[in-house]
Design a protein around this motif. Sequence first.
Motif, short mmCIF file in Angstrom:
data_model
loop_
_atom_site.label_atom_id
_atom_site.label_comp_id
_atom_site.label_asym_id
_atom_site.label_seq_id
_atom_site.Cartn_x
_atom_site.Cartn_y
_atom_site.Cartn_z
N ALA A 108 58.38 -7.13 -7.02
CA ALA A 108 59.53 -7.80 -7.41
C ALA A 108 59.81 -9.43 -6.60
O ALA A 108 59.13 -9.01 -5.36
CB ALA A 108 60.68 -6.97 -7.32
N ALA A 109 60.15 -10.25 -7.33
CA ALA A 109 60.62 -11.07 -6.48
C ALA A 109 61.32 -11.50 -5.32
O ALA A 109 61.86 -10.07 -5.49
CB ALA A 109 60.98 -12.17 -6.89
N PRO A 110 61.53 -11.90 -3.74
CA PRO A 110 61.98 -11.17 -2.52
C PRO A 110 63.73 -11.49 -3.47
O PRO A 110 64.18 -10.94 -3.03
CB PRO A 110 61.96 -12.00 -1.72
N ALA A 164 55.54 -11.44 8.45
CA ALA A 164 56.54 -11.85 8.63
C ALA A 164 57.78 -11.65 7.74
O ALA A 164 59.21 -11.04 8.43
CB ALA A 164 57.05 -12.71 9.91
N ARG A 165 57.47 -12.25 6.97
CA ARG A 165 58.61 -12.17 5.54
C ARG A 165 58.82 -10.97 5.16
O ARG A 165 60.59 -10.88 4.72
CB ARG A 165 58.33 -13.54 4.65
N LEU A 166 57.61 -10.25 5.06
CA LEU A 166 58.09 -8.58 4.60
C LEU A 166 59.43 -8.73 5.70
O LEU A 166 59.97 -7.90 4.83
CB LEU A 166 57.21 -8.57 4.18
N ALA A 167 58.86 -8.62 7.14
CA ALA A 167 59.87 -8.11 7.93
C ALA A 167 61.43 -8.51 7.51
O ALA A 167 62.52 -7.21 7.65
CB ALA A 167 59.63 -8.31 9.53
N GLU A 168 61.88 -9.25 7.60
CA GLU A 168 62.98 -9.95 7.23
C GLU A 168 63.31 -9.07 6.15
O GLU A 168 65.04 -8.98 6.15
CB GLU A 168 63.14 -11.37 6.63
N ILE A 169 62.84 -8.86 5.11
CA ILE A 169 62.75 -7.65 3.85
C ILE A 169 63.52 -6.74 3.76
O ILE A 169 64.84 -6.34 3.60
CB ILE A 169 62.12 -8.29 2.12
#
Length: 244
Positions: free
Chosen positions: A150-152, A192-197
């Motif tokens: 899925a898109a963020p 790092a972006r996944l951690a934000e999500i």
Amino acid sequence: MTEAQRDRRAQLADNLAAVERRITDACAAAGRPRDAVRLIVVTKTYPAADSRLLASLGVTEVAENRDQDAAPKAEQCKDLPLTWHFVGQLQTNKVRSVVRYANYVHSVDRLRLVDALSTAVLRAERPELGCLVQVALDKEAGEGAGRAGAAPDEVAALADAVAAAPGLRLDGVMTVAPLAGPYAGDPAAAFARLAEIATAVRAAHPGATMVSAGMSGDLEQAIVAGATHVRVGTAVLGVRPPLR
């Protein structure tokens, strides 16, 4: 046990020890306790005999990505204390089979799949199925059309749907370091972006604590970014035979 089996077991033991050292060192570098990260061994394309050897070496969590391989393997290994993770792209026509053996599905990426999984779990009268929303980070840049994930900007709604679906339990998020888009070639930035999500998902659903990220080539970067589960195949089992 035959000599060939003993040799294979010794090889797997050495490989597991090397991966364990990598995970331990990465946790230390990140200031995280070793027990904050769980190893899932990706056994796809390898026979049930290897799963048995892994279990004898203390492995408790294994992953598969194709139902046609996973279903018979899980049946052959049903006497073993293994937790089964399904990590591949999942078509709705395979859902009834997958819910017979999977403890977790890491690849929930669309509402239709949520509905299909919920229906299948209820019909099977089995315990709740742990689900992770698969995040496609290349789709953040408008690329990756047609790929799994899925898109963020779709993750929050999908997580809500999983959490509300009877028979399903929202456990967290999963990603694979993308090959396209702004994070291509930069797994540290991708994780790092996944951690934000993941943080945003947990804010709405505190029980969704799993962050499934990192494979043989990038598990260190994933652990630094907060992965709770790493999915390692080649580094444990060796270079994969070609798919049939």
